[in-house]
Design a protein around this motif. Structure first.
Motif, mmCIF file in Angstrom:
data_model
loop_
_atom_site.group_PDB
_atom_site.id
_atom_site.type_symbol
_atom_site.label_atom_id
_atom_site.label_comp_id
_atom_site.label_asym_id
_atom_site.label_seq_id
_atom_site.Cartn_x
_atom_site.Cartn_y
_atom_site.Cartn_z
ATOM 1 N N THR A 30 1.001 -1.365 0.013
ATOM 2 C CA THR A 30 -0.185 0.010 0.136
ATOM 3 C C THR A 30 0.921 1.198 0.024
ATOM 4 O O THR A 30 0.324 2.504 -0.639
ATOM 5 C CB THR A 30 -1.175 -0.108 1.231
ATOM 6 O OG1 THR A 30 -1.708 -1.249 1.113
ATOM 7 C CG2 THR A 30 -2.064 1.084 1.108
ATOM 8 N N VAL A 31 2.089 1.305 0.832
ATOM 9 C CA VAL A 31 3.169 2.433 0.718
ATOM 10 C C VAL A 31 3.410 2.576 -0.861
ATOM 11 O O VAL A 31 3.539 3.657 -1.165
ATOM 12 C CB VAL A 31 4.261 2.272 1.758
ATOM 13 C CG1 VAL A 31 5.217 3.261 1.541
ATOM 14 C CG2 VAL A 31 3.594 2.200 3.158
ATOM 15 N N GLN A 32 3.874 1.542 -1.514
ATOM 16 C CA GLN A 32 4.263 1.357 -2.851
ATOM 17 C C GLN A 32 3.085 2.155 -3.734
ATOM 18 O O GLN A 32 3.462 3.019 -4.597
ATOM 19 C CB GLN A 32 4.495 0.079 -3.335
ATOM 20 C CG GLN A 32 5.808 -0.519 -2.781
ATOM 21 C CD GLN A 32 5.939 -1.816 -3.297
ATOM 22 O OE1 GLN A 32 5.279 -2.218 -3.984
ATOM 23 N NE2 GLN A 32 7.132 -2.341 -2.607
ATOM 24 N N ALA A 70 -3.255 0.445 -16.350
ATOM 25 C CA ALA A 70 -3.624 -0.565 -15.470
ATOM 26 C C ALA A 70 -2.995 -0.706 -14.094
ATOM 27 O O ALA A 70 -3.344 -0.788 -13.170
ATOM 28 C CB ALA A 70 -3.381 -1.957 -16.095
ATOM 29 N N VAL A 71 -1.484 -0.135 -14.282
ATOM 30 C CA VAL A 71 -0.798 0.045 -12.977
ATOM 31 C C VAL A 71 -1.320 0.987 -12.086
ATOM 32 O O VAL A 71 -1.549 1.143 -10.957
ATOM 33 C CB VAL A 71 0.624 0.249 -13.354
ATOM 34 C CG1 VAL A 71 1.446 0.746 -12.171
ATOM 35 C CG2 VAL A 71 1.245 -0.760 -14.222
ATOM 36 N N ASN A 76 -4.495 2.963 -7.392
ATOM 37 C CA ASN A 76 -5.784 3.636 -6.564
ATOM 38 C C ASN A 76 -6.765 2.755 -6.136
ATOM 39 O O ASN A 76 -7.266 3.051 -5.241
ATOM 40 C CB ASN A 76 -6.424 4.392 -7.935
ATOM 41 C CG ASN A 76 -5.537 5.635 -8.355
ATOM 42 O OD1 ASN A 76 -4.844 6.159 -7.451
ATOM 43 N ND2 ASN A 76 -5.643 6.261 -9.605
ATOM 44 N N ASP A 77 -7.047 1.624 -6.836
ATOM 45 C CA ASP A 77 -8.046 0.627 -6.156
ATOM 46 C C ASP A 77 -7.369 0.149 -4.798
ATOM 47 O O ASP A 77 -8.039 -0.029 -3.678
ATOM 48 C CB ASP A 77 -7.971 -0.694 -6.965
ATOM 49 C CG ASP A 77 -8.789 -0.485 -8.330
ATOM 50 O OD1 ASP A 77 -9.674 0.794 -8.254
ATOM 51 O OD2 ASP A 77 -8.942 -1.024 -9.203
ATOM 52 N N ASP A 94 -14.287 9.283 0.845
ATOM 53 C CA ASP A 94 -14.008 10.680 0.959
ATOM 54 C C ASP A 94 -12.363 10.795 1.616
ATOM 55 O O ASP A 94 -11.812 11.607 1.315
ATOM 56 C CB ASP A 94 -15.015 10.900 2.111
ATOM 57 C CG ASP A 94 -16.295 11.184 1.510
ATOM 58 O OD1 ASP A 94 -16.540 11.002 0.592
ATOM 59 O OD2 ASP A 94 -17.314 11.294 2.546
ATOM 60 N N ALA A 95 -12.137 9.858 2.287
ATOM 61 C CA ALA A 95 -10.720 9.843 3.022
ATOM 62 C C ALA A 95 -9.695 9.533 1.859
ATOM 63 O O ALA A 95 -8.361 10.443 1.684
ATOM 64 C CB ALA A 95 -10.392 8.653 3.895
ATOM 65 N N PHE A 96 -9.948 8.837 0.801
ATOM 66 C CA PHE A 96 -9.078 8.793 -0.506
ATOM 67 C C PHE A 96 -9.087 10.160 -1.212
ATOM 68 O O PHE A 96 -7.926 10.573 -1.599
ATOM 69 C CB PHE A 96 -9.474 7.606 -1.291
ATOM 70 C CG PHE A 96 -8.821 7.608 -2.575
ATOM 71 C CD1 PHE A 96 -7.441 7.153 -2.632
ATOM 72 C CD2 PHE A 96 -9.563 7.849 -3.814
ATOM 73 C CE1 PHE A 96 -6.855 6.940 -4.106
ATOM 74 C CE2 PHE A 96 -9.033 7.898 -5.083
ATOM 75 C CZ PHE A 96 -7.532 7.303 -5.268
#
Length: 162
Positions: A30-32, A70-71, A76-77, A94-96
């Motif tokens: 997720t950091v990546q 795609a990347v 984002n997903d 909302d946070a995203f």
């Protein structure tokens, strides 16, 4: 007394569960994803900032987005899922959105000392890069992106054999 204690503990648990701090920590993956998102945001803001000086940068950025879609979508997903963990879909989105806006705002001041010709070279490198996360992370590192994460990265516990 036990009833009051139970009510108090339940209230504390509800507050902690509903707080943004209680959202899951940020895994390496997720950091990546945040770095990929920040790199894309860097290029997008540079494209907007430089559009009057270098029309080609916009065409190159659009090509980057098409070819690396795609990347970018996968990153984002993953970020949306991170923000939704423990919050629900609406609060997570909302946070995203707040996170994405903060990334753009961090680049929007235009005081990074990078010229439009340097951004053009970076965008062209992004277009030429392989369509995978690893390639975009290398470019993000070269570009010096460093997204401010709203939570800590997960800590890893390592068990040592005796």
């Amino acid at each position: 007394m036990k009833g009051i204690k139970r009510v108090f503990l339940a209230a504390v648990a509800a507050m902690v569960a509903g707080s943004p701090v209680s959202a899951a920590c940020w895994s390496d993956s997720t950091v990546q994803a945040a770095y990929v998102r920040d790199f894309d945001t860097t290029l997008m803001v540079a494209t907007l900032r430089c559009r009057t000086q270098d029309a080609q940068i916009g065409a190159s950025y659009n090509k980057f987005v098409r070819e690396k879609r795609a990347v970018l979508v996968a990153a984002n997903d993953e970020l949306r899922a991170q923000f939704s963990a423990g919050r629900g879909a609406k609060a997570g989105l909302d946070a995203f959105d707040r996170f994405s806006t903060s990334l753009a705002n961090s680049h929007g001041a235009g005081e990074d000392g990078v010229s439009c010709s340097e951004y053009r070279a970076l965008v062209e490198s992004a277009v030429s890069a392989a369509p995978n996360r690893s390639a975009l992370l290398q470019l993000a590192g070269r570009a010096g992106v460093n997204p401010a994460l709203p939570q800590e990265a997960c800590t890893r516990r390592v068990a040592f054999a005796k």
